[in-house]
Design a protein around this motif. Sequence first.
Motif, short mmCIF file in Angstrom:
data_model
loop_
_atom_site.label_atom_id
_atom_site.label_comp_id
_atom_site.label_asym_id
_atom_site.label_seq_id
_atom_site.Cartn_x
_atom_site.Cartn_y
_atom_site.Cartn_z
N LEU A 63 -6.82 2.31 -3.42
CA LEU A 63 -6.64 3.01 -2.15
C LEU A 63 -5.80 4.27 -2.35
CD1 LEU A 63 -6.79 3.26 0.95
CD2 LEU A 63 -4.75 1.79 1.05
N ALA A 64 -4.72 4.14 -3.11
CA ALA A 64 -3.86 5.30 -3.38
C ALA A 64 -4.63 6.40 -4.10
CB ALA A 64 -2.65 4.86 -4.19
N ASP A 105 -8.09 -2.81 -3.97
CA ASP A 105 -6.75 -2.87 -4.54
C ASP A 105 -5.93 -1.69 -4.01
OD1 ASP A 105 -4.56 -2.30 -6.67
OD2 ASP A 105 -5.33 -4.28 -7.23
N VAL A 106 -4.65 -1.93 -3.75
CA VAL A 106 -3.82 -0.85 -3.19
C VAL A 106 -3.74 0.34 -4.14
CG1 VAL A 106 -2.44 -2.36 -1.70
CG2 VAL A 106 -1.72 -1.97 -4.08
N LYS A 107 -3.88 0.11 -5.43
CA LYS A 107 -3.88 1.23 -6.39
C LYS A 107 -5.14 2.08 -6.22
CE LYS A 107 -1.35 -1.42 -9.93
NZ LYS A 107 -1.57 -2.77 -9.38
N ALA A 146 2.21 1.90 -3.53
CA ALA A 146 1.19 2.47 -4.40
C ALA A 146 0.94 3.93 -4.05
CB ALA A 146 -0.10 1.67 -4.28
N LEU A 168 -7.06 -5.29 1.97
CA LEU A 168 -6.34 -4.82 0.79
C LEU A 168 -5.81 -5.99 -0.04
CD1 LEU A 168 -4.27 -1.91 2.41
CD2 LEU A 168 -6.31 -1.71 0.97
N LEU A 221 0.03 4.22 6.94
CA LEU A 221 -0.18 2.93 6.29
C LEU A 221 0.51 1.79 7.03
CD1 LEU A 221 0.26 4.10 2.60
CD2 LEU A 221 -1.84 3.21 3.61
N ALA A 243 0.83 -1.21 0.00
CA ALA A 243 0.00 0.00 0.00
C ALA A 243 0.86 1.25 0.00
CB ALA A 243 -0.94 0.00 1.21
N HIS A 254 -3.18 -6.84 -3.62
CA HIS A 254 -2.22 -6.31 -4.58
C HIS A 254 -1.83 -7.40 -5.55
CE1 HIS A 254 0.95 -8.22 -2.12
NE2 HIS A 254 0.29 -7.73 -1.08
#
Length: 265
Positions: free
Chosen positions: A239-240, A235-237, A40, A216, A111, A37, A218
């Motif tokens: 979340l980012a 997905d961590v993307k 990302a 989460l 995080l 996380a 990935h």
Amino acid sequence: MSDRGTENTAQQEAKKMAGNGALSGAVIAVAGAGGPAGRAALRRLAEAGATVVGADNDPERLAEAVDAARYASGGAAVTGETVDLLDLDSTRDWALRTEKEFGRVDGLVHLVGGWRGSETFIKTSLDDWDFLELLLIRTVQHTSLAFFEPLQRSERGRYLLISAAGASKPTAGNASYAAAKAAAEAWTLALADAFRKAGGAEELTSAAAILVVKALVHDAMRADRPNAKFAGFTDVKDLAEAVVGVWDKSAAEVNGNRLWLTEKP
């Protein structure tokens, strides 16, 4: 504290590399930057134009994350620093160095994660609580105390905690984890109230908020378990992306709120 009227070399370089993204000129710290996380978040924040300062307790993992973010974002201003977030003085030193070097701090994305559970409630090990209390609560206490004043000085300061839906609906085998997450949320909401009170009668500029996920996922997890559906996972993307999106909202819109990235339990 550096004189805001005279920019140092680091500040000038950060502004030059930040470009014209949505977070151009912002300086954002990421705690727990070496994990999936964190990687990302470093990348997406850099792509949005921010100067990003990551911290992790694993120097090798952190260096890999910083290098990957720089490469993916075309050499953006991404730096890393090994910090023991379980030590309040070390965390405060990190906050002070960041503000002194770059002239401001506009965000802290927390995080730091971890999980331990049990088959049943009665089999819960209190050793798990001791571990999770440090990882999920103490680090939040330290980063929030260390970064409160720099974030309050910012015109768009944000403190973001990543939490889990289980904090609102604990299950028998996740007692320690859910309780730790709930405590971290309560602490963050108290921080939000501190921002509200510090703002006084003026318009609120700094905020603390909680981004809530079920769990989460990935790319490496999907590769290891190609048949798993990971239903409801974030997905961590994504979340980012949600992290960056918080700066699109006013402080009043997000302060003291849980921003759900999954269904409410």
